[in-house]
Design a protein around this motif. Sequence first.
Motif, PDB file in Angstrom:
ATOM      1  N   GLU A  46       0.834  -1.206   0.000  1.00  0.00           N
ATOM      2  CA  GLU A  46       0.000   0.000   0.000  1.00  0.00           C
ATOM      3  C   GLU A  46       0.870   1.259   0.000  1.00  0.00           C
ATOM      4  O   GLU A  46       0.565   2.244  -0.676  1.00  0.00           O
ATOM      5  N   ALA A  47       1.974   1.220   0.743  1.00  0.00           N
ATOM      6  CA  ALA A  47       2.892   2.365   0.794  1.00  0.00           C
ATOM      7  C   ALA A  47       3.522   2.603  -0.578  1.00  0.00           C
ATOM      8  O   ALA A  47       3.657   3.750  -1.011  1.00  0.00           O
ATOM      9  N   ARG A  48       3.903   1.525  -1.239  1.00  0.00           N
ATOM     10  CA  ARG A  48       4.520   1.646  -2.569  1.00  0.00           C
ATOM     11  C   ARG A  48       3.532   2.261  -3.566  1.00  0.00           C
ATOM     12  O   ARG A  48       3.887   3.142  -4.355  1.00  0.00           O
ATOM     13  N   GLU A  49       2.279   1.813  -3.502  1.00  0.00           N
ATOM     14  CA  GLU A  49       1.247   2.348  -4.405  1.00  0.00           C
ATOM     15  C   GLU A  49       0.953   3.820  -4.091  1.00  0.00           C
ATOM     16  O   GLU A  49       0.807   4.638  -4.996  1.00  0.00           O
ATOM     17  N   ALA A  50       0.889   4.145  -2.809  1.00  0.00           N
ATOM     18  CA  ALA A  50       0.629   5.536  -2.409  1.00  0.00           C
ATOM     19  C   ALA A  50       1.767   6.446  -2.852  1.00  0.00           C
ATOM     20  O   ALA A  50       1.533   7.579  -3.296  1.00  0.00           O
ATOM     21  N   LEU A  79      10.619   9.831   1.280  1.00  0.00           N
ATOM     22  CA  LEU A  79       9.523   8.871   1.310  1.00  0.00           C
ATOM     23  C   LEU A  79       9.929   7.556   0.644  1.00  0.00           C
ATOM     24  O   LEU A  79       9.633   6.474   1.160  1.00  0.00           O
ATOM     25  N   ALA A  80      10.627   7.658  -0.491  1.00  0.00           N
ATOM     26  CA  ALA A  80      11.062   6.463  -1.213  1.00  0.00           C
ATOM     27  C   ALA A  80      12.019   5.643  -0.354  1.00  0.00           C
ATOM     28  O   ALA A  80      11.955   4.401  -0.345  1.00  0.00           O
ATOM     29  N   LYS A  81      12.881   6.320   0.381  1.00  0.00           N
ATOM     30  CA  LYS A  81      13.834   5.627   1.245  1.00  0.00           C
ATOM     31  C   LYS A  81      13.099   4.857   2.337  1.00  0.00           C
ATOM     32  O   LYS A  81      13.430   3.706   2.641  1.00  0.00           O
ATOM     33  N   ARG A  82      12.069   5.466   2.900  1.00  0.00           N
ATOM     34  CA  ARG A  82      11.290   4.799   3.947  1.00  0.00           C
ATOM     35  C   ARG A  82      10.480   3.627   3.401  1.00  0.00           C
ATOM     36  O   ARG A  82      10.379   2.570   4.041  1.00  0.00           O
ATOM     37  N   VAL A  83       9.938   3.785   2.194  1.00  0.00           N
ATOM     38  CA  VAL A  83       9.175   2.706   1.560  1.00  0.00           C
ATOM     39  C   VAL A  83      10.110   1.542   1.252  1.00  0.00           C
ATOM     40  O   VAL A  83       9.761   0.373   1.477  1.00  0.00           O
ATOM     41  N   LYS A  84      11.275   1.846   0.763  1.00  0.00           N
ATOM     42  CA  LYS A  84      12.253   0.796   0.448  1.00  0.00           C
ATOM     43  C   LYS A  84      12.673   0.048   1.701  1.00  0.00           C
ATOM     44  O   LYS A  84      12.828  -1.184   1.690  1.00  0.00           O
ATOM     45  N   ALA A  85      12.858   0.780   2.797  1.00  0.00           N
ATOM     46  CA  ALA A  85      13.272   0.153   4.043  1.00  0.00           C
ATOM     47  C   ALA A  85      12.213  -0.808   4.576  1.00  0.00           C
ATOM     48  O   ALA A  85      12.543  -1.873   5.094  1.00  0.00           O
TER      49      ALA A  85
END
Length: 88
Positions: A46-50, A79-85
Amino acid sequence: MANTLQAKKRVRRNARKADVNKSRRSRIRTFVKKVELALEAGNAEEAREALRQAQPELMRGVTKGVLHKKTASRKVSRLAKRVKAISA
């Protein structure tokens, strides 16, 4: 207070522009908040899609003059760094 016709028109125009910019900024914040809520919930998909939806909104804010280019890039990067983590 504005005395000339030109100054009065400028005041009216600035007020209209401020309303538009306010709604654009609010829309951007909403998209960013969706990413952050998905991250807090621990939902990686869901985070990746958002994030995929928030990124164009941030960049659109740049083209419309609501955000500075580097500000938007910084927000997307963080945000991308947090989603990747959370995905790893």
